[in-house]
Design a protein around this motif. Structure first.
Motif, PDB file in Angstrom:
ATOM      1  N   SER A   1       0.864  -1.178  -0.098  1.00  0.00           N
ATOM      2  CA  SER A   1       0.202  -0.006   0.003  1.00  0.00           C
ATOM      3  C   SER A   1       0.729   1.151  -0.009  1.00  0.00           C
ATOM      4  O   SER A   1       0.255   2.198   0.264  1.00  0.00           O
ATOM      5  N   PHE A   2       2.171   1.256  -0.386  1.00  0.00           N
ATOM      6  CA  PHE A   2       2.730   2.403  -0.354  1.00  0.00           C
ATOM      7  C   PHE A   2       4.024   2.311  -1.373  1.00  0.00           C
ATOM      8  O   PHE A   2       4.453   1.122  -1.762  1.00  0.00           O
ATOM      9  N   ILE A   3       4.519   3.437  -1.941  1.00  0.00           N
ATOM     10  CA  ILE A   3       5.505   3.222  -2.919  1.00  0.00           C
ATOM     11  C   ILE A   3       6.368   4.562  -2.548  1.00  0.00           C
ATOM     12  O   ILE A   3       5.872   5.663  -2.153  1.00  0.00           O
ATOM     13  N   TYR A   4       7.824   4.641  -2.999  1.00  0.00           N
ATOM     14  CA  TYR A   4       8.500   5.783  -2.967  1.00  0.00           C
ATOM     15  C   TYR A   4       8.151   6.664  -3.893  1.00  0.00           C
ATOM     16  O   TYR A   4       8.253   6.213  -5.360  1.00  0.00           O
ATOM     17  N   ILE A   5       8.285   7.896  -4.006  1.00  0.00           N
ATOM     18  CA  ILE A   5       8.099   8.944  -4.883  1.00  0.00           C
ATOM     19  C   ILE A   5       9.487   9.718  -4.996  1.00  0.00           C
ATOM     20  O   ILE A   5       9.800  10.297  -3.938  1.00  0.00           O
ATOM     21  N   VAL A   6      10.008  10.042  -5.840  1.00  0.00           N
ATOM     22  CA  VAL A   6      11.066  11.117  -5.895  1.00  0.00           C
ATOM     23  C   VAL A   6      10.834  12.445  -6.706  1.00  0.00           C
ATOM     24  O   VAL A   6      10.353  12.492  -7.793  1.00  0.00           O
ATOM     25  N   GLY A   7      11.280  13.447  -6.073  1.00  0.00           N
ATOM     26  CA  GLY A   7      10.987  14.813  -6.721  1.00  0.00           C
ATOM     27  C   GLY A   7      12.406  15.713  -6.521  1.00  0.00           C
ATOM     28  O   GLY A   7      13.456  15.236  -5.921  1.00  0.00           O
ATOM     29  N   VAL A   8      12.253  17.009  -7.307  1.00  0.00           N
ATOM     30  CA  VAL A   8      13.417  17.887  -7.186  1.00  0.00           C
ATOM     31  C   VAL A   8      13.060  19.023  -6.452  1.00  0.00           C
ATOM     32  O   VAL A   8      11.954  19.621  -6.678  1.00  0.00           O
TER      33      VAL A   8
END
Length: 278
Positions: free
Chosen positions: A74-81
């Motif tokens: 039920s979760f996932i990593y997301i990456v941003g800048v």
């Protein structure tokens, strides 16, 4: 003149009252969504309480929503800048939690703490892509998403989380657990095509710091541009100029001490195969 002032005062008071009501409703909705995601959504197993019930796929197969997951489904990593000034950027990793509820095919997004990330439109497109990929009819389901970061930040590129939302939504629709050591960045359209984004090197570094072993990137983006600072001294003054340099992302990060595999993927189907638990 006194009457005019009184009318202006009355209008201002009404506007303030309406604004306060809207703020109260917004706060209540955000709290409710967070409560559902963090508490109720984890316990929707048929053996312990009410579930969202079955949903029917395009092939007529019933898919039960809400059964327990073996790990981290039920979760996932997301990456941003995050921008820190002229030519200064850094990557950030955030967790994206999700849950399915009975509803009308809508997507709801909350953030903790307040994060400047525009995710709503990308999430709605990603939900359509997940429906097409899985074949599950989501007209009677809502997708609830909660983004959690370690700090209050303004993320430059919210749409690049679309592919991650599509993967997470697909895992929920299929009741299939996904790996937590795989991270993806990229936009996604309703047909599941992965589109290009910016800041790959910074996102890869953030993913590696979060413990990822594989970073999935859009086609043609396993190479990226970084800006290298070059100092030049002229008398008592020091001038700094930034020059672009094209690098192989995986090799660049290896030089920086990070061991992460960078893989290009074109579609949601390709990406999901990397996320399948092994």
């Amino acid at each position: 003149m006194t009457v005019i002032k009184a009318l202006r005062y009355e209008k201002a008071s009404t506007a303030i009252y309406v604004l306060l009501c809207l703020l109260a409703v917004s706060l209540a909705l955000n709290i409710a969504l967070s409560y559902v995601l963090l508490y109720e959504a984890q316990y929707f197993a048929p053996s312990t309480g009410p579930t969202t019930g079955p949903s029917t796929s395009a092939s007529g197969t019933e898919v039960t929503i809400g059964t327990p997951y073996s790990h981290n489904a039920s979760f996932i990593y997301i990456v941003g800048v995050v921008s820190e000034g002229s030519y200064a950027y850094r990557g950030v990793a955030m967790t994206l939690q999700g849950a399915l509820m009975k509803g009308e095919g809508k997507v709801y997004v909350s953030t903790t703490p307040k994060i400047g990330i525009e995710l709503q439109e990308a999430a709605e497109m990603a939900f359509k892509a997940a429906q097409r990929f899985t074949g599950v009819d989501t007209s009677n389901l809502d997708l609830l998403l909660s983004v959690t970061a370690s700090e209050s930040i303004y993320v430059v590129d919210g749409p690049s989380a679309g592919a991650a939302v599509a993967v997470l939504a697909s895992s929920l629709l299929l009741n299939e657990p996904i790996r937590s050591d795989v991270v993806i960045t990229g936009t996604v359209d309703e047909f599941g095509n992965i589109g290009q984004v910016g800041g790959i090197v910074y996102k890869a570094e953030a993913a590696a710091k979060a413990g990822a072993r594989i970073l999935l990137v859009p086609p043609g983006q396993s190479k990226d541009v970084v800006y290298v600072a070059v100092e030049r001294r002229v008398g008592p003054f020091v001038y700094i100029r930034y020059y672009p340099r094209l690098v192989d992302v995986e090799g660049y990060l290896r030089e920086e001490g990070y061991a992460i595999e960078v893989v290009e993927v074109s579609t949601l189907g390709e990406a999901f195969n990397y996320f399948r638990a092994r």
